[in-house]
Design an enzyme around this catalytic site. Structure first.
Site, PDB file in Angstrom:
ATOM      1  N   ASP A  74     -47.776  -4.985  69.342  1.00 52.29           N
ATOM      2  CA  ASP A  74     -47.669  -3.641  68.781  1.00 52.29           C
ATOM      3  C   ASP A  74     -46.250  -3.467  68.247  1.00 52.29           C
ATOM      4  O   ASP A  74     -45.270  -3.732  68.949  1.00 52.29           O
ATOM      5  CB  ASP A  74     -47.957  -2.577  69.834  1.00 52.29           C
ATOM      6  CG  ASP A  74     -49.433  -2.508  70.195  1.00 52.29           C
ATOM      7  OD1 ASP A  74     -50.235  -3.264  69.608  1.00 52.29           O
ATOM      8  OD2 ASP A  74     -49.780  -1.682  71.069  1.00 52.29           O
ATOM      9  N   HIS A 221     -45.448  -6.395  72.884  1.00 56.33           N
ATOM     10  CA  HIS A 221     -44.742  -5.525  71.941  1.00 56.33           C
ATOM     11  C   HIS A 221     -43.572  -6.303  71.345  1.00 56.33           C
ATOM     12  O   HIS A 221     -42.811  -6.943  72.081  1.00 56.33           O
ATOM     13  CB  HIS A 221     -44.228  -4.267  72.639  1.00 56.33           C
ATOM     14  CG  HIS A 221     -45.313  -3.426  73.241  1.00 56.33           C
ATOM     15  ND1 HIS A 221     -45.937  -3.761  74.426  1.00 56.33           N
ATOM     16  CD2 HIS A 221     -45.903  -2.271  72.806  1.00 56.33           C
ATOM     17  CE1 HIS A 221     -46.855  -2.842  74.704  1.00 56.33           C
ATOM     18  NE2 HIS A 221     -46.856  -1.932  73.747  1.00 56.33           N
TER      19      HIS A 221
END
Length: 268
Positions: A74, A221
Site C-alpha cells: 500500500d 507498506h
C-alpha cells in the site's frame, strides 16, 4: 388485368425493401462491432459472485493447488524506500501489486511510471484514504474513479484492483467497486510492518503466519519504517519454502467464481 408498369413498381418496391433490410442488418452488425470494440478498451466489470450469506466480501485469498502467493504494497504516505523495494524485487525477478492513493500518484508520478515499467500491477487505494463505508455511494465512486482517471492519463493503464483504506468495507463498498469495474482486494497475511516493531518482527510475522498458504495475499507498506530492510530475507525465506510470487492480476480468478465465508475466492 395487371400492367407491366404495376409489376415493375412491385419489383422496385421489393428491391427497395430488400435493400433496406440488408442495410438495417449491416447497421446492427456495425453497432455490435462498435460496442464490442469499446468494451475491449475498458476494464472488465468484476464478477458479482462475492456475496456470502448476504454479505459482499472482498478477496482475502485465492483457492489454488499451486504454491503461489501475492505480495502487495500500500502506497499512501512516504516514498523514501520505493526504489530500494523495486531493486530488491528486480533482483529476484518478482512482480507484485502496489495499491496507490490519489495523493501518492500526484506526488510521485515518476515512481508510478517506474512501478508499471518494472512489470508490477498498479492498484487503486482511493483518492483520499477515507473510510469508504462512511461516505455516500456517489463519494465512493468519486474516490475510486478520480484515481483511476489520473493513472490512466499518466500511464495509459486501466486499473482493476481496489483495496479499501484501513480494510474498511461493507456491502455498499464492494458493490460500488464492482460497478466501477474493480475486484475488491483484502489480505489474509498482515505483515504488521505499519506498527514499526522491527525487521525481525516483519519476517517472523509473515513467514510463520497461521494463514500463510497457497493463494495467500500479503499486506505490506512501501512507507513503513522497516519494510525495505526486511524484504529480502522475507522473500528468500518464502522462496526456500517453495512459494512462487505472482502479482494479483495473475493470482485472482477473473470470472466464474464464488467466495466462501472467509473470503477465499474459489473457481466454479
Amino acid at each position: 388485368m395487371r400492367h407491366k408498369t404495376d409489376e415493375a413498381c412491385e419489383q422496385s418496391y421489393l428491391s427497395w425493401l430488400l435493400e433496406k433490410g440488408i442495410l438495417s442488418l449491416c447497421f446492427l452488425f456495425a453497432v455490435f462491432a462498435l460496442i464490442t470494440g469499446i468494451q475491449k478498451h475498458y476494464p472488465k466489470a468484476a464478477a458479482t459472485s462475492s456475496s456470502v450469506g448476504g454479505r459482499n466480501l472482498p478477496i482475502y485469498c485465492v483457492d489454488t493447488p499451486d504454491k503461489k502467493i501475492a505480495l502487495t504494497f500500500d502506497a499512501a504516505w512516504g516514498n523514501e524506500d520505493t526504489q530500494n523495494i523495486l531493486d530488491i524485487l528486480a533482483k529476484y525477478n518478482i512482480h507484485v501489486t502496489f495499491f496507490m492513493t490519489g495523493g501518492w500518484v500526484e506526488s510521485y508520478p515518476d515512481d508510478v511510471k517506474a512501478i508499471l515499467a518494472a512489470g508490477h500491477d498498479l492498484g487503486n487505494h482511493s483518492e483520499n484514504h477515507k473510510n469508504m463505508s462512511q461516505i455516500s455511494d456517489a463519494d465512493k465512486k468519486q474516490e475510486l474513479m478520480s484515481v483511476h482517471e489520473r493513472v490512466k492519463e499518466l500511464t495509459g493503464y486501466d486499473m482493476f484492483l481496489f483495496r479499501p483504506p484501513y480494510g474498511d468495507y461493507d456491502n455498499a463498498v464492494i458493490r460500488v467497486a464492482e460497478e466501477c469495474g474493480y475486484y475488491p482486494i483484502q489480505w489474509d497475511v498482515d505483515s504488521l510492518d505499519w506498527k514499526n516493531y522491527g525487521v525481525d518482527s516483519i519476517i517472523q510475522t509473515v513467514c510463520n503466519h497461521k494463514h500463510l498458504g497457497n493463494g495467500s495475499i500479503i499486506l505490506c507498506h512501501n512507507g513503513a519504517k522497516y519494510t525495505a530492510e526486511a524484504l529480502e530475507t522475507m522473500i528468500t525465506t518464502l522462496l526456500d519454502a517453495g512459494y512462487e510470487f505472482v502479482p494479483l492480476s495473475e493470482l485472482i480468478i477473473r470470472e466464474n467464481y464464488h467466495m466462501n465465508s472467509e473470503g477465499r475466492q474459489i473457481a466454479d
